[in-house]
Design an enzyme around this catalytic site. Structure first.
Site, PDB file in Angstrom:
ATOM      1  N   ASP A 142      56.582   0.237  20.082  1.00 42.23           N
ATOM      2  CA  ASP A 142      57.813  -0.321  19.532  1.00 42.23           C
ATOM      3  C   ASP A 142      57.723  -0.254  18.013  1.00 42.23           C
ATOM      4  O   ASP A 142      56.898  -0.921  17.395  1.00 42.23           O
ATOM      5  CB  ASP A 142      57.951  -1.771  20.011  1.00 42.23           C
ATOM      6  CG  ASP A 142      59.271  -2.408  19.611  1.00 42.23           C
ATOM      7  OD1 ASP A 142      59.915  -1.915  18.665  1.00 42.23           O
ATOM      8  OD2 ASP A 142      59.656  -3.415  20.228  1.00 42.23           O
ATOM      9  N   HIS A 143      58.606   0.547  17.401  1.00 45.69           N
ATOM     10  CA  HIS A 143      58.533   0.756  15.958  1.00 45.69           C
ATOM     11  C   HIS A 143      58.912  -0.493  15.167  1.00 45.69           C
ATOM     12  O   HIS A 143      58.733  -0.545  13.943  1.00 45.69           O
ATOM     13  CB  HIS A 143      59.447   1.920  15.555  1.00 45.69           C
ATOM     14  CG  HIS A 143      58.767   2.932  14.689  1.00 45.69           C
ATOM     15  ND1 HIS A 143      58.039   2.582  13.566  1.00 45.69           N
ATOM     16  CD2 HIS A 143      58.690   4.293  14.771  1.00 45.69           C
ATOM     17  CE1 HIS A 143      57.558   3.673  12.998  1.00 45.69           C
ATOM     18  NE2 HIS A 143      57.928   4.726  13.712  1.00 45.69           N
ATOM     19  N   ARG A 144      59.421  -1.525  15.855  1.00 51.56           N
ATOM     20  CA  ARG A 144      59.731  -2.767  15.163  1.00 51.56           C
ATOM     21  C   ARG A 144      58.472  -3.579  14.856  1.00 51.56           C
ATOM     22  O   ARG A 144      58.445  -4.342  13.888  1.00 51.56           O
ATOM     23  CB  ARG A 144      60.683  -3.631  16.014  1.00 51.56           C
ATOM     24  CG  ARG A 144      62.050  -3.021  16.238  1.00 51.56           C
ATOM     25  CD  ARG A 144      62.848  -3.851  17.225  1.00 51.56           C
ATOM     26  NE  ARG A 144      62.186  -3.914  18.539  1.00 51.56           N
ATOM     27  CZ  ARG A 144      62.668  -4.587  19.579  1.00 51.56           C
ATOM     28  NH1 ARG A 144      63.823  -5.248  19.467  1.00 51.56           N
ATOM     29  NH2 ARG A 144      62.018  -4.592  20.734  1.00 51.56           N
TER      30      ARG A 144
END
Length: 445
Positions: free
Chosen positions: A415-417
């Protein structure tokens, strides 16, 4: 006379409906309090349902294969006895405690308040091939009749897959003795009936060459398949994921496992999956941002204080991800035992719903399918999933010389968050280094 309608109870973990797999009673039977009257299949497991009433069964509100909403009528009992005062609330609280503890005793027969009862029937498929004369009536045909009862002498089969497999092979289920728990007929009994009964299984004729072997089918998206579809759709919709991968020389990993097992008794031999899991946890201790989830409502990234490791497993019911709680506290020997027992229970469809939730990071061994690479979808609401492909002999340059080594490919979807590519790449590279040189990970095992 006192007619009591027993509603399909709360099955926990947010589950709102279930399919009837098998009735254990018929109209006219006398039942007692907490007797198992049916087996139902939720999106996560097969569950036995006990009844909180005592008396005579006067109506079954569904046939095998029907889908019922939680809180809708399941069975009507005529009698004068019910669970003693206070037993139902106490039992319900006991269920809640056992569900949270993952005891497996997931139902005691008491539900909670829900919306108005509603019944949804299974949509039959079309162009189903005819059954052989000696096979049982297929489930769809059985559902088209007016009877909703399954005789007490019916074969003890939980899985629709097992029924369909027997049908396709022309095997009479009533001639089989189940080897599963409680005499349940499992897939192995159908695949190897001679071991149990001495049956001779006819060899199906080879399909005719050329086109024409396809036919239209409409398969209801329900149960476990629907749950998987919903979760994967949520993952794709909510998580801005990215995937990175690397080729790894696993030669020393295999040698290290062999060396470890030489010093262990047979009952403590460690599996390759358990060793990989331990090295995964060791790498996560350096990159805890991947052992996380995102709370959208509160606008927070949650870094978990322990590793609840999900292990993707293919079962006759479909893909499930049982969770090993506090896997970071276990040795490779302990992980081997727990993973083996958990996956076996999952394949039998007997894991309680609580064992299929609460993961913080997932490990997916897709190499068992004979494939090298994948871009696995993150198991929402987790932040990452690590995949490992098959280990095969391939040419590799080692110390400037071309040689043959045991190679595999590992991939990480994240998850790039919760982190940037640098952290994700750093984790994957460290994990790959641990696979190539397990001794380097000893300080973190």
């Amino acid at each position: 006379m006192n007619d009591q309608v027993f509603l399909l109870p709360d099955l926990g973990e947010g589950l709102t409906e279930a399919d009837i797999l098998e009735w254990r009673v018929t109209v006219g039977d006398t039942v007692h309090i907490d007797q198992i009257i049916a087996e139902v299949e939720t999106a996560k497991a097969a569950v036995e349902v006990p009844v909180p009433f005592e008396g005579t069964v006067i109506e079954l509100h569904g046939a095998a294969g029907d889908t019922l909403k939680v809180g809708t009528p399941l069975v009507t009992i005529r009698g004068t006895h019910t669970a003693p005062a206070g037993q139902a609330p106490a039992g319900h609280e006991q269920y809640r405690e056992e569900e949270r503890a993952g005891s497996g005793n997931v139902l005691i027969g008491y539900g909670t308040g829900f919306d108005a009862p509603r019944r949804r029937r299974r949509v039959p498929t079309t162009h189903r091939p005819p059954a052989t004369p000696e096979a049982h009536t297929p489930p769809d045909t059985a559902r088209s009749t007016s009877s909703t009862n399954v005789p007490p002498s019916a074969p003890r089969v939980i899985s629709p897959l097992v029924r369909n497999l027997a049908l396709s092979r022309g095997i009479d289920l009533s001639a089989l003795t189940g080897t599963g728990s409680g005499g349940i007929i499992v897939r192995a009994d159908v695949e190897n009936p001679a071991k149990v009964t001495g049956l001779t299984v006819p060899v199906p004729a080879a399909p005719a060459p050329g086109p024409g072997r396809f036919h239209l089918e409409r398969i209801p998206l329900k149960g476990l398949r629907k749950a998987v579809a919903d979760k994967l759709s949520t993952s794709r919709r909510e998580i801005p994921d990215a995937t990175t991968w690397v080729d790894v020389d696993a030669t020393e990993l295999l040698r290290a496992r062999e060396a470890v097992n030489r010093g262990l008794p047979p009952e403590d031999q460690v599996s390759l999956l358990a060793v990989v899991a331990r090295l995964t946890i060791a790498a996560l201790s350096r990159y805890p941002e991947l052992n996380a989830s995102v709370d959208i409502e509160r606008g927070e990234i949650i870094r978990h204080g322990q590793v609840n490791l999900g292990v993707a497993a293919q079962t006759p019911r479909g893909l499930v991800v049982p969770v090993i709680d506090h896997a970071d506290t276990m040795t490779a020997v302990e992980l081997t035992r727990v993973v083996r027992d958990t996956v076996e229970t999952a394949r039998e469809g007997k894991l309680p719903p609580a064992r299929l939730t609460g993961g913080t990071f997932t490990l997916n061994n897709y190499g068992v399918f004979g494939v090298d690479g994948s871009t696995p979808i993150i198991n929402h609401p987790e932040a990452a999933i690590l995949g490992i492909g098959r280990i095969v002999d391939r040419p590799w340059v080692l110390d400037g010389a071309l040689t043959v080594r045991k190679l595999t490919q590992v991939s990480l979807s994240f998850d790039h968050r919760v982190c940037d590519g640098g952290a994700a790449g750093g984790f994957l590279r460290l994990f790959a280094d641990y696979l190539e040189n397990p001794v380097a990970a000893l300080g973190r095992l």
